[in-house]
Design an enzyme around this catalytic site. Structure first.
Site, PDB file in Angstrom:
ATOM      1  N   GLU A  97       0.833  -1.227   0.000  1.00 62.01           N
ATOM      2  CA  GLU A  97       0.000   0.000   0.000  1.00 62.01           C
ATOM      3  C   GLU A  97       0.857   1.264   0.000  1.00 62.01           C
ATOM      4  O   GLU A  97       0.572   2.239   0.695  1.00 62.01           O
ATOM      5  CB  GLU A  97      -0.995  -0.035   1.163  1.00 62.01           C
ATOM      6  CG  GLU A  97      -2.017  -1.144   0.930  1.00 62.01           C
ATOM      7  CD  GLU A  97      -3.119  -1.221   1.962  1.00 62.01           C
ATOM      8  OE1 GLU A  97      -3.509  -0.175   2.500  1.00 62.01           O
ATOM      9  OE2 GLU A  97      -3.601  -2.339   2.199  1.00 62.01           O
TER      10      GLU A  97
HETATM   11  C1  LIG Z   1       1.505  -9.755   1.302  1.00 62.86           C
HETATM   12  C2  LIG Z   1       1.253  -8.848   0.149  1.00 62.86           C
HETATM   13  C3  LIG Z   1      -0.022  -8.400  -0.119  1.00 62.86           C
HETATM   14  C4  LIG Z   1      -0.257  -7.571  -1.209  1.00 62.86           C
HETATM   15  N1  LIG Z   1      -1.544  -7.206  -1.528  1.00 62.86           N
HETATM   16  C5  LIG Z   1      -1.778  -6.546  -2.692  1.00 62.86           C
HETATM   17  C6  LIG Z   1      -3.114  -6.321  -3.163  1.00 62.86           C
HETATM   18  O1  LIG Z   1      -4.089  -6.677  -2.509  1.00 62.86           O
HETATM   19  N2  LIG Z   1      -3.290  -5.724  -4.363  1.00 62.86           N
HETATM   20  C7  LIG Z   1      -2.237  -5.306  -5.122  1.00 62.86           C
HETATM   21  O2  LIG Z   1      -2.458  -4.766  -6.209  1.00 62.86           O
HETATM   22  N3  LIG Z   1      -0.959  -5.467  -4.694  1.00 62.86           N
HETATM   23  C8  LIG Z   1      -0.707  -6.090  -3.511  1.00 62.86           C
HETATM   24  N4  LIG Z   1       0.578  -6.308  -3.089  1.00 62.86           N
HETATM   25  C9  LIG Z   1       1.668  -5.727  -3.850  1.00 62.86           C
HETATM   26  C10 LIG Z   1       2.401  -4.641  -3.103  1.00 62.86           C
HETATM   27  O3  LIG Z   1       1.623  -3.484  -3.071  1.00 62.86           O
HETATM   28  C11 LIG Z   1       3.770  -4.481  -3.776  1.00 62.86           C
HETATM   29  O4  LIG Z   1       4.580  -5.497  -3.233  1.00 62.86           O
HETATM   30  C12 LIG Z   1       4.381  -3.139  -3.573  1.00 62.86           C
HETATM   31  O5  LIG Z   1       3.713  -2.216  -4.365  1.00 62.86           O
HETATM   32  C13 LIG Z   1       5.846  -3.100  -3.962  1.00 62.86           C
HETATM   33  O6  LIG Z   1       6.034  -3.582  -5.247  1.00 62.86           O
HETATM   34  P1  LIG Z   1       7.122  -4.729  -5.519  1.00 62.86           P
HETATM   35  O7  LIG Z   1       7.007  -5.735  -4.455  1.00 62.86           O
HETATM   36  O8  LIG Z   1       7.010  -5.187  -6.913  1.00 62.86           O
HETATM   37  O9  LIG Z   1       8.505  -3.976  -5.280  1.00 62.86           O
HETATM   38  P2  LIG Z   1       9.494  -3.405  -6.391  1.00 62.86           P
HETATM   39  O10 LIG Z   1       8.736  -2.515  -7.306  1.00 62.86           O
HETATM   40  O11 LIG Z   1      10.267  -4.520  -6.972  1.00 62.86           O
HETATM   41  O12 LIG Z   1      10.440  -2.493  -5.501  1.00 62.86           O
HETATM   42  C14 LIG Z   1      11.576  -3.019  -4.802  1.00 62.86           C
HETATM   43  C15 LIG Z   1      12.126  -1.952  -3.873  1.00 62.86           C
HETATM   44  O13 LIG Z   1      12.483  -0.793  -4.623  1.00 62.86           O
HETATM   45  C16 LIG Z   1      11.842   0.356  -4.082  1.00 62.86           C
HETATM   46  N5  LIG Z   1      11.507   1.265  -5.185  1.00 62.86           N
HETATM   47  C17 LIG Z   1      10.739   1.025  -6.257  1.00 62.86           C
HETATM   48  N6  LIG Z   1      10.657   2.116  -7.041  1.00 62.86           N
HETATM   49  C18 LIG Z   1      11.405   3.071  -6.454  1.00 62.86           C
HETATM   50  C19 LIG Z   1      11.724   4.422  -6.783  1.00 62.86           C
HETATM   51  N7  LIG Z   1      11.247   5.018  -7.866  1.00 62.86           N
HETATM   52  N8  LIG Z   1      12.509   5.104  -5.927  1.00 62.86           N
HETATM   53  C20 LIG Z   1      12.979   4.526  -4.787  1.00 62.86           C
HETATM   54  N9  LIG Z   1      12.718   3.262  -4.444  1.00 62.86           N
HETATM   55  C21 LIG Z   1      11.942   2.532  -5.264  1.00 62.86           C
HETATM   56  C22 LIG Z   1      10.605  -0.186  -3.391  1.00 62.86           C
HETATM   57  O14 LIG Z   1      10.154   0.668  -2.365  1.00 62.86           O
HETATM   58  C23 LIG Z   1      11.120  -1.495  -2.822  1.00 62.86           C
HETATM   59  O15 LIG Z   1      11.803  -1.258  -1.627  1.00 62.86           O
HETATM   60  C24 LIG Z   1       0.827  -7.135  -2.009  1.00 62.86           C
HETATM   61  C25 LIG Z   1       2.118  -7.577  -1.713  1.00 62.86           C
HETATM   62  C26 LIG Z   1       2.338  -8.434  -0.670  1.00 62.86           C
HETATM   63  C27 LIG Z   1       3.740  -8.925  -0.437  1.00 62.86           C
END
Ligand SMILES: Cc1cc2nc3c(=O)[nH]c(=O)nc-3n(C[C@H](O)[C@H](O)[C@H](O)COP(=O)(O)OP(=O)(O)OC[C@H]3O[C@@H](n4cnc5c(N)ncnc54)[C@H](O)[C@@H]3O)c2cc1C
Length: 642
Positions: free
Chosen positions: A445
């Site tokens: 979120e």
């Molecule tokens: C248990 C769980 C429940 C979830 N529930 C939902 C749901 O109900 N619906 C849904 O749609 N999604 C859901 N998600 C997805 C969740 O919102 C994403 O995991 C989150 O948005 C982060 O994306 P990612 O994991 O792909 O991280 P990545 O995009 O791979 O990012 C990796 C790291 O890089 C950082 N990062 C990325 N971009 C930047 C930037 N521009 N500048 C600086 N740092 C950056 C991030 O903060 C993170 O630390 C869920 C995830 C989990 C694990």
């Protein structure tokens, strides 16, 4: 020469983004332009926390805190009582954690008591309670069972009810809200393999049928919480692009899709480090036919729906965290009082006592931020996007630290599972579960990093509006000069005020020690605004790349919000009969700690290793120093597991 620069030269001033995207990579520019086009660019209502970055402290927006109407109060308190009793009698959080399922009868019982429709208005079958009572319910369930908390909040905070309440047509509300209120679960599907926080990479596509009455959705969504149980899904998908200034602008639309529609398949249930009973799914969409009426807020408005839904929705996370923090402190207190080592209970040893003091003060601050923001949501006269993001970022990070420290206080028993402790006849401390469950809160979120970017963007918004076009290289020189003239008029009025000590907040009726902290916040907001302005001047448009530096401004603004929230909330509680001396001591301690952190962030603006750190990271990420990670088994754990 590509066609793009020529098109940009003819761009009209009003069409130009506030942020100069020239010189950015294509991927970054697309991501930024898409998010910019979807963010609320206007501030219909004033912002309290946002104003801090401009050196203002509009104290009248947050003090005194309004009291609830008697009827709302009675119904809300009754619901919280029933809800607490229901959880106690029907939910066994350690067992749920162990088996990875929430009993069906418990989910049914929650539905029967209206716990899936807390904020849904009565006319649509919900309880019609306020955001404040919703947040307080989230605190209660968060103190007990994080998997149940996630079940309730994925449905209500980001699932169907929230976007429908904010953007739905009357027909959509009538069709779906009663189902949501009855406990037919919903889920929110934005994330994909390539889409974490960058929606421009979305691959799920919705194509209109030739008659335009339907869309055919294809793609797949990752980590959809409640996805294995949900009857209704809010799905973000790319719809045909629009042309603007000769350029294709990607469009995302939000669709309501029935989970049993032909072509919708739950292909996998994901399992995690914590939240063991999360009903989280990978969902595939194959030629799913969706009526146009199921688009929320209109074609192309999906990202706006998602961002705006999350503005309020993410407030549930600090509320859940408040609950977990309360439970952690309870457990730490028990052990610190009972356990004797080296001639005293461990709570009498300075190092442990320091943790207990900091944990208590931080809990109060996060509760205050969440409470205040919830009240502001209910009052509907303040834009809370900044407050909610600050509460989410600060609250989830503080809660992680707090649970970690509580585990440290409890020692080895804090690391042992409740089940194992119980098995050998000891008190079943569940701090190990709380720590596992807590970890995700800084990731989903809106991760902490994305929250900092979001807050930095919103903090700079008044400056970008005033002067962004003057330094935007994509605009013709004449327009930039005109914008520069306007900007100088603005700054001639604004800047001198940042040095003048006038216009202090009216703290009439406040405890003296609390009022002192509020005055500090006002004075420091001016310093924050000056330093941010000077930094923006010296970096120009390149400031956008300085994530760590901008992060310090965000931290300072957030600390000021935490201080002011704590003061107004404490005064509110004093008014309701809570012990003045205890409260003021607690808040005063928090503010003093917060001020130390603020001083540190100000120092870091000038004295830091940001550049060196960035270069070092790129070397490590590149080919340099391969010996750094020598000594792993085989070729490294990742390779061996593939
Ligand atoms: C248990 C769980 C429940 C979830 N529930 C939902 C749901 O109900 N619906 C849904 O749609 N999604 C859901 N998600 C997805 C969740 O919102 C994403 O995991 C989150 O948005 C982060 O994306 P990612 O994991 O792909 O991280 P990545 O995009 O791979 O990012 C990796 C790291 O890089 C950082 N990062 C990325 N971009 C930047 C930037 N521009 N500048 C600086 N740092 C950056 C991030 O903060 C993170 O630390 C869920 C995830 C989990 C694990």
């Amino acid at each position: 020469m590509s066609a793009e620069p020529a098109q940009q030269k003819t761009r009209k001033e009003e069409d130009a983004p506030d942020i100069d995207t020239t010189g950015m990579s294509k991927g970054k520019r697309e991501a930024l332009e898409m998010t910019e086009a979807s963010r609320d660019s206007h501030w219909t209502y004033p912002t309290f926390a946002g104003a801090l970055f401009m050196g203002e402290l509009p104290w009248n927006l947050v003090y005194p805190l309004p009291l609830l109407a008697d009827d709302e109060h009675e119904r809300g308190e009754k619901f919280l009582q029933d809800f607490t009793k229901f959880l106690h009698d029907n939910i066994d959080p350690d067992e749920i954690d162990r088996v990875g399922e929430i009993p069906e009868e418990a989910i049914r019982g929650l539905a029967e008591m209206g716990a899936f429709g807390i904020k849904i208005p009565k006319e649509y079958g919900g309880l019609g309670l306020s955001q404040l009572y919703y947040s307080r319910a989230a605190m209660i369930v968060g103190s007990y069972c994080a998997s149940t908390a996630a079940l309730l909040s994925a449905h209500q905070s980001i699932g169907l009810p929230q976007p429908l309440l904010q953007f739905g047509t009357e027909e959509q509300k009538k069709a779906f809200l009663p189902r949501c209120a009855r406990g037919e679960l919903s889920a929110f599907a934005l994330t994909e393999d390539a889409v974490g926080s960058d929606p421009a990479r979305m691959e799920t596509i919705a194509e209109p049928t030739p008659d335009g009455k339907h869309f055919i959705v294809n793609g797949n969504k990752l980590w959809c919480t409640n996805g294995t149980l949900a009857k209704m899904l809010v799905v973000m998908a790319k719809t045909p692009p629009k042309m603007r200034n000769g350029r294709e602008i990607n469009q995302i639309s939000a669709f309501i899709i029935e989970a049993d529609d032909p072509g919708v398949t739950v292909s996998y249930r994901c399992r995690f480090m914590g939240l063991n009973a999360l009903y989280n799914a990978v969902i595939d969409f194959k030629d799913v036919k969706v009526p146009r009426e199921n688009i929320i807020a209109g074609e192309g408005k999906g990202l706006r729906v998602a961002l705006t839904t999350l503005n309020t929705g993410r407030l549930t996370l600090p509320a859940n965290c408040v609950g977990a923090m309360r439970a952690s402190i309870e457990m730490a207190k028990k052990w610190a009082n009972e356990r004797e080592q080296w001639g005293a209970t461990v709570g009498k040893h300075g190092a442990v006592a320091d943790k207990i003091a900091k944990m208590s003060a931080t809990l109060f601050a996060v509760e205050a931020m969440t409470y205040l923001t919830s009240v502001l949501v209910d009052r509907k006269k303040t834009d809370i996007r900044i407050e909610a993001a600050m509460a989410k970022m600060f609250g989830t990070e503080a809660a992680w630290d707090l649970v970690y420290e509580a585990q440290q206080v409890i020692g080895g028993r804090g690391y042992e599972t409740a089940h194992s402790l119980k098995g050998r006849g000891e008190y079943p401390y569940s701090i190990e579960r709380l720590l596992r469950d807590m970890r995700i809160n800084t990731i989903f979120e809106g991760s902490s990093e994305i929250m900092r970017l979001f807050l930095a963007r919103e903090a700079m918004d008044p400056h970008l509006k005033a002067a962004g076009k003057a330094v935007n290289a994509s605009l013709p020189m004449g327009q930039r000069l005109g914008a520069a003239m306007k900007a100088s008029g603005f700054y001639m009025g604004w800047y001198p005020k940042m040095w003048l000590p006038f216009g202090g907040p009216s703290t009439a009726g406040m405890d003296d020690r609390l009022a002192t902290q509020v005055r500090y916040a006002k004075k420091t907001a001016k310093k924050l605004a000056r330093r941010m302005f000077h930094t923006m001047l010296s970096y120009g448009p390149k400031i956008e790349r300085e994530q760590v530096l901008l992060g310090r401004f965000v931290e300072i603004g957030t600390e000021l919000f935490a201080i002011t929230s704590s003061c107004t909330y404490a005064q509110h509680l004093i008014g309701k009969g809570r012990d003045r001396k205890e409260l003021v001591n607690l808040v005063d301690f928090f503010c003093r700690e917060s001020r130390l952190r603020i001083d540190n962030h100000f120092r870091g603006l000038k004295n830091n290793n940001d550049r060196q750190g960035y270069k070092l990271a790129q070397q490590v990420l590149g080919d340099a120093m391969p010996w750094l990670t020598d000594g792993t088994v085989g070729e490294g754990p990742i390779v061996n597991r593939e």
